[in-house]
Design an enzyme around this catalytic site. Structure first.
Site, PDB file in Angstrom:
ATOM      1  N   ASP A  94      47.955  46.189  21.513  1.00  0.00           N
ATOM      2  CA  ASP A  94      47.580  44.881  22.069  1.00  0.00           C
ATOM      3  C   ASP A  94      48.660  43.870  21.692  1.00  0.00           C
ATOM      4  O   ASP A  94      49.406  44.071  20.733  1.00  0.00           O
ATOM      5  CB  ASP A  94      46.227  44.439  21.477  1.00  0.00           C
ATOM      6  N   TYR A 136      44.602  40.157  41.099  1.00  0.00           N
ATOM      7  CA  TYR A 136      43.645  40.953  40.314  1.00  0.00           C
ATOM      8  C   TYR A 136      42.944  41.976  41.203  1.00  0.00           C
ATOM      9  O   TYR A 136      42.843  43.160  40.866  1.00  0.00           O
ATOM     10  CB  TYR A 136      42.638  40.010  39.663  1.00  0.00           C
ATOM     11  N   THR A 176      32.811  38.512  27.671  1.00  0.00           N
ATOM     12  CA  THR A 176      33.999  38.656  26.815  1.00  0.00           C
ATOM     13  C   THR A 176      34.820  37.370  26.918  1.00  0.00           C
ATOM     14  O   THR A 176      34.581  36.542  27.809  1.00  0.00           O
ATOM     15  CB  THR A 176      34.895  39.825  27.268  1.00  0.00           C
ATOM     16  N   SER A 230      35.790  44.173  41.170  1.00  0.00           N
ATOM     17  CA  SER A 230      36.702  43.380  42.029  1.00  0.00           C
ATOM     18  C   SER A 230      37.685  44.282  42.762  1.00  0.00           C
ATOM     19  O   SER A 230      38.255  43.874  43.772  1.00  0.00           O
ATOM     20  CB  SER A 230      37.506  42.379  41.198  1.00  0.00           C
TER      21      SER A 230
END
Ligand code: NAD
Length: 247
Positions: free
Chosen positions: A36, A152, A187, A141
């Site tokens: 990350d 996205y 989140t 999506s």
């Protein structure tokens, strides 16, 4: 302990769905490498979990050289690589005429190309060891599209079909590949939008279960796909959205 003696790499593992999955993998016996770019959260997570069983690598997954090196270093550190969870992702609002090309390229790099580069590094290692498991985080999506989230939607749609391609290409090498398609999950990624007046209510109206999902609920789906419980599951697009796409 479904992941005893297994080694997992989780991109975007410092927060949200990734962090919940790191915790679950570790709780079920895996050694986990968190890949990350958020150093603070990444170190906090590996400090929280058993020393020596988790490791943090700071890496921007849009840097393909660094990402491929992170996957190989993870393998070398623990001597094997059983599970790759390609989960790092960013979202960005902007319709085509207004979307800055640099933003388009960044979203495609983080949400789509990183999956290719991590798989490019991991698959030869898994193949040499006789198999492995890959889970890619897509999104609902990528199935129907979300208004205004041009890049996205494009990236997540491509992740879905790329997952199918990977599954077909590598099934006979013992490598299973599946995608998780979350709906609205609570989140940091969705926190900003939820603070905007009325947005959360509109989103919740479209969810038959009437609530957002939790990172822990997503982690349980990922763990199923990554475990031997899903030994005959490959090329699956697993929707976990409280029924949002069922209607
Ligand atoms: P999150 O923001 O909590 O976690 C995303 C993680 O990815 C963070 O730790 C972040 O530091 C990391 N990351 C972002 N860009 C990176 C980069 N360039 N290099 C390395 N790490 C990077 O969000 P989340 O909701 O847990 O998202 C995880 C995945 O789930 C994403 O792929 C997202 O698109 C997908 N998803 C989320 C939702 C939702 O409602 N939260 C819905 C559908 C899909």
């Amino acid at each position: 302990m479904r992941f005893q003696d297994k080694v997992a790499v989780v991109t975007g593992g410092a927060s949200g769905i990734g962090a919940a999955t790191v915790r679950l993998f570790a709780a079920e016996g895996a050694k986990v490498v968190v890949v990350d770019m958020n150093e603070g959260l990444g170190h906090a997570l590996t400090d929280e979990l058993d020393e020596g069983r988790t490791h943090f690598i700071r890496c921007d997954v849009s840097d393909r050289v660094a990402l491929e090196a992170a996957v190989k270093d993870s393998h070398d550190r623990y001597g094997r690589l059983d599970i790759l969870f390609n989960n790092a992702g960013i979202g960005c609002f902007g319709k085509t005429p207004d979307l800055d090309p640099e933003v388009w390229e960044k979203v495609i790099a983080v949400d789509l190309s990183s999956v290719f580069y991590a798989c490019r590094a991991a698959i030869p290692l898994m193949r040499a060891a006789g198999g492995g498991v890959i889970v890619n985080t897509a999104s609902i999506s990528g199935l129907a599209g979300d208004y205004g989230f041009t890049a996205y939607n494009a990236a997540k749609g491509a992740v879905i079909n790329y997952t199918r391609a990977l599954a077909i290409d590598h099934a006979r090498e013992g490598i299973r590949v599946n995608a998780l398609c979350p709906g609205l999950i609570d989140t940091p990624l969705t926190a900003v939008a939820k603070q905007m007046s009325g947005v959360l209510d509109v989103w919740l109206e479209g969810i038959p279960m009437g609530r957002a999902g939790t990172p822990e609920e997503m982690a349980k789906v990922v763990a199923f796909l990554a475990s031997d419980d899903a030994s005959y599951v490959t090329g699956a697009i697993m929707i976990a959205d409280g029924g949002a796409t069922a209607g």
